[in-house]
Design a protein around this motif. Sequence first.
Motif, PDB file in Angstrom:
ATOM      1  N   GLY A 117       3.838  13.944  -9.483  1.00  0.00           N
ATOM      2  CA  GLY A 117       4.885  14.961  -9.520  1.00  0.00           C
ATOM      3  C   GLY A 117       5.517  15.082 -10.893  1.00  0.00           C
ATOM      4  N   PHE A 118       5.707  13.953 -11.559  1.00  0.00           N
ATOM      5  CA  PHE A 118       6.274  13.968 -12.908  1.00  0.00           C
ATOM      6  C   PHE A 118       5.344  14.676 -13.882  1.00  0.00           C
ATOM      7  CE2 PHE A 118       6.764  11.951 -17.097  1.00  0.00           C
ATOM      8  CZ  PHE A 118       8.086  12.276 -17.345  1.00  0.00           C
ATOM      9  N   LYS A 119       4.051  14.370 -13.808  1.00  0.00           N
ATOM     10  CA  LYS A 119       3.085  15.020 -14.696  1.00  0.00           C
ATOM     11  C   LYS A 119       3.030  16.521 -14.438  1.00  0.00           C
ATOM     12  CE  LYS A 119      -0.003  11.138 -15.540  1.00  0.00           C
ATOM     13  NZ  LYS A 119      -1.378  10.629 -15.367  1.00  0.00           N
ATOM     14  N   LYS A 120       3.099  16.921 -13.167  1.00  0.00           N
ATOM     15  CA  LYS A 120       3.067  18.342 -12.825  1.00  0.00           C
ATOM     16  C   LYS A 120       4.303  19.047 -13.368  1.00  0.00           C
ATOM     17  CE  LYS A 120       2.489  21.472  -8.944  1.00  0.00           C
ATOM     18  NZ  LYS A 120       3.702  22.178  -8.683  1.00  0.00           N
ATOM     19  N   ARG A 166       0.834  -1.199   0.000  1.00  0.00           N
ATOM     20  CA  ARG A 166       0.000   0.000   0.000  1.00  0.00           C
ATOM     21  C   ARG A 166       0.873   1.255   0.000  1.00  0.00           C
ATOM     22  NH1 ARG A 166      -3.401  -0.612   4.572  1.00  0.00           N
ATOM     23  NH2 ARG A 166      -4.459  -2.152   3.302  1.00  0.00           N
ATOM     24  N   SER A 167       1.913   1.262   0.822  1.00  0.00           N
ATOM     25  CA  SER A 167       2.797   2.430   0.859  1.00  0.00           C
ATOM     26  C   SER A 167       3.593   2.551  -0.440  1.00  0.00           C
ATOM     27  CB  SER A 167       3.735   2.365   2.059  1.00  0.00           C
ATOM     28  OG  SER A 167       4.646   1.300   1.925  1.00  0.00           O
ATOM     29  N   LEU A 168       3.964   1.428  -1.013  1.00  0.00           N
ATOM     30  CA  LEU A 168       4.681   1.440  -2.289  1.00  0.00           C
ATOM     31  C   LEU A 168       3.795   2.002  -3.399  1.00  0.00           C
ATOM     32  CD1 LEU A 168       7.311   0.587  -3.748  1.00  0.00           C
ATOM     33  CD2 LEU A 168       6.214  -1.598  -4.183  1.00  0.00           C
ATOM     34  N   GLY A 169       2.526   1.616  -3.399  1.00  0.00           N
ATOM     35  CA  GLY A 169       1.581   2.142  -4.381  1.00  0.00           C
ATOM     36  C   GLY A 169       1.365   3.636  -4.215  1.00  0.00           C
ATOM     37  N   GLY A 170       1.279   4.089  -2.972  1.00  0.00           N
ATOM     38  CA  GLY A 170       1.117   5.523  -2.714  1.00  0.00           C
ATOM     39  C   GLY A 170       2.331   6.318  -3.159  1.00  0.00           C
ATOM     40  N   ASP A 171       3.510   5.780  -2.900  1.00  0.00           N
ATOM     41  CA  ASP A 171       4.742   6.450  -3.328  1.00  0.00           C
ATOM     42  C   ASP A 171       4.835   6.519  -4.850  1.00  0.00           C
ATOM     43  OD1 ASP A 171       5.445   6.753  -0.687  1.00  0.00           O
ATOM     44  OD2 ASP A 171       6.845   5.047  -0.675  1.00  0.00           O
ATOM     45  N   LEU A 172       4.457   5.438  -5.499  1.00  0.00           N
ATOM     46  CA  LEU A 172       4.488   5.411  -6.961  1.00  0.00           C
ATOM     47  C   LEU A 172       3.488   6.407  -7.541  1.00  0.00           C
ATOM     48  CD1 LEU A 172       5.620   4.069  -9.520  1.00  0.00           C
ATOM     49  CD2 LEU A 172       3.789   2.390  -9.322  1.00  0.00           C
ATOM     50  N   GLY A 173       2.308   6.473  -6.950  1.00  0.00           N
ATOM     51  CA  GLY A 173       1.292   7.415  -7.412  1.00  0.00           C
ATOM     52  C   GLY A 173       1.727   8.859  -7.250  1.00  0.00           C
ATOM     53  N   SER A 174       2.337   9.189  -6.123  1.00  0.00           N
ATOM     54  CA  SER A 174       2.789  10.565  -5.914  1.00  0.00           C
ATOM     55  C   SER A 174       3.960  10.905  -6.831  1.00  0.00           C
ATOM     56  CB  SER A 174       3.164  10.798  -4.454  1.00  0.00           C
ATOM     57  OG  SER A 174       4.250   9.988  -4.085  1.00  0.00           O
TER      58      SER A 174
END
Length: 67
Positions: free
Chosen positions: A38-41, A26-34
């Motif tokens: 950030g990359f898209k931004k 779950r934490s790995l998925g959250g880190d990947l999502g953020s």
Amino acid sequence: MEGISIAKLLIIGALIVLLFGTNKLRSLGGDLGSAIKGFKKAMKDEDTSAARTTAEETPAERVSHKD
């Protein structure tokens, strides 16, 4: 020799959950999502700054010098 079936994917998924645990995944998925957000931004900010730079340079190109 037909490739990866659904059953094989489920077994691999179960092994990953057993190996890492749900909290770690779950934490790995959250880190990947953020990271993706950030990359898209950053890409969007770069596009707007490039457009702004082009808009600022356009009037300077129109100025002609008298000889």
